[in-house]
Write a protein that holds these residues in place. Sequence first.
Motif, short mmCIF file in Angstrom:
data_model
loop_
_atom_site.label_atom_id
_atom_site.label_comp_id
_atom_site.label_asym_id
_atom_site.label_seq_id
_atom_site.Cartn_x
_atom_site.Cartn_y
_atom_site.Cartn_z
N SER A 128 4.80 10.88 0.53
CA SER A 128 4.27 9.53 0.34
C SER A 128 5.00 8.55 1.22
N ARG A 129 4.29 7.52 1.60
CA ARG A 129 4.87 6.40 2.32
C ARG A 129 4.30 5.12 1.71
N SER A 130 5.12 4.11 1.65
CA SER A 130 4.70 2.81 1.14
C SER A 130 5.08 1.73 2.14
N ALA A 131 4.34 0.66 2.11
CA ALA A 131 4.65 -0.49 2.96
C ALA A 131 4.20 -1.76 2.25
N HIS A 132 4.92 -2.82 2.50
CA HIS A 132 4.55 -4.12 1.95
C HIS A 132 3.87 -4.94 3.05
N PHE A 133 2.85 -5.69 2.65
CA PHE A 133 2.18 -6.58 3.58
C PHE A 133 2.99 -7.88 3.67
N PRO A 134 2.90 -8.58 4.79
CA PRO A 134 3.62 -9.85 4.91
C PRO A 134 3.14 -10.89 3.90
N GLU A 135 1.90 -10.74 3.45
CA GLU A 135 1.33 -11.64 2.45
C GLU A 135 0.22 -10.88 1.73
N PRO A 136 -0.19 -11.34 0.54
CA PRO A 136 -1.24 -10.65 -0.20
C PRO A 136 -2.56 -10.62 0.59
N ILE A 137 -3.23 -9.46 0.57
CA ILE A 137 -4.50 -9.31 1.29
C ILE A 137 -5.52 -8.58 0.41
N VAL B 99 0.85 -1.19 0.00
CA VAL B 99 0.00 0.00 0.00
C VAL B 99 0.89 1.24 0.00
N SER B 100 0.41 2.27 -0.68
CA SER B 100 1.09 3.56 -0.70
C SER B 100 0.07 4.64 -0.38
N VAL B 101 0.46 5.58 0.47
CA VAL B 101 -0.42 6.69 0.86
C VAL B 101 0.32 7.99 0.57
N THR B 102 -0.39 8.95 -0.03
CA THR B 102 0.16 10.27 -0.32
C THR B 102 -0.72 11.32 0.32
N VAL B 103 -0.09 12.30 0.97
CA VAL B 103 -0.80 13.39 1.62
C VAL B 103 -0.12 14.69 1.25
N SER B 104 -0.91 15.68 0.87
CA SER B 104 -0.40 17.03 0.66
C SER B 104 -1.13 17.96 1.63
N LEU B 105 -0.38 18.84 2.27
CA LEU B 105 -0.95 19.74 3.27
C LEU B 105 -1.01 21.16 2.74
N HIS B 106 -2.00 21.92 3.23
CA HIS B 106 -2.06 23.34 2.91
C HIS B 106 -0.86 24.04 3.53
N ALA B 107 -0.50 25.19 2.98
CA ALA B 107 0.69 25.91 3.44
C ALA B 107 0.61 26.21 4.93
#
Length: 191
Positions: free
Chosen positions: A110-119, A82-90
């Motif tokens: 952005s941050r990404s992480a791998h799961f231990p197994e497919p979900i 999974v990858s999550v991206t966040v942009s903040l107001h100034a």
Amino acid sequence: RYPSENLIRLCGKDLYFLQMGLQGLETRRIEGRPPEAPKSVGHSYSVPRRVNADGNVLSVFMKLVEKAGRRLRMLDRYANGVSVTVSLHADKTSTQAEPVFFLRGFDGQSRSAHFPEPIADSFSLMDGALALLHELWDGTRDVSFLAVTFFDLTPPRGQIALTYAGTSSQDPRKKDRLTRAMDAVRDKYGN
């Protein structure tokens, strides 16, 4: 000698191909490649100021995760990451209506992480995505953009999944059945 455009309009492409063949012109139908399975599934949203003011950023993010998860299950795929991206107001006091990244270029993280197994179940997908969101956003600044992407998709292997470390210890089969039941309710009655 009838104009080709008129033949296509009146009788479809088949008569056009016949006409070209009778005139000695080679026309082969272009066969498209079979659609490839997607490599990722995700959703994003430009967050308006009112969502921040009403305190609904977390619920919007959860809806994005659920929509992406439903698409993942409709494709009969499991996510390995999974990858999550966040942009903040100034800043919180800014009065500009547009998100920062539309004005000055994307400044999100952005941050990404791998799961231990497919979900693919909603609970595990949500836990993984929320963990990354909390790394990127502490809830004090206004959010201008949110995105979640599930990547490295694989077809189901028919094995019973273990529980993702971030989720509750509930039986994976129960979570899968509950997720599919929630999908069926949403399919019948809408979100």
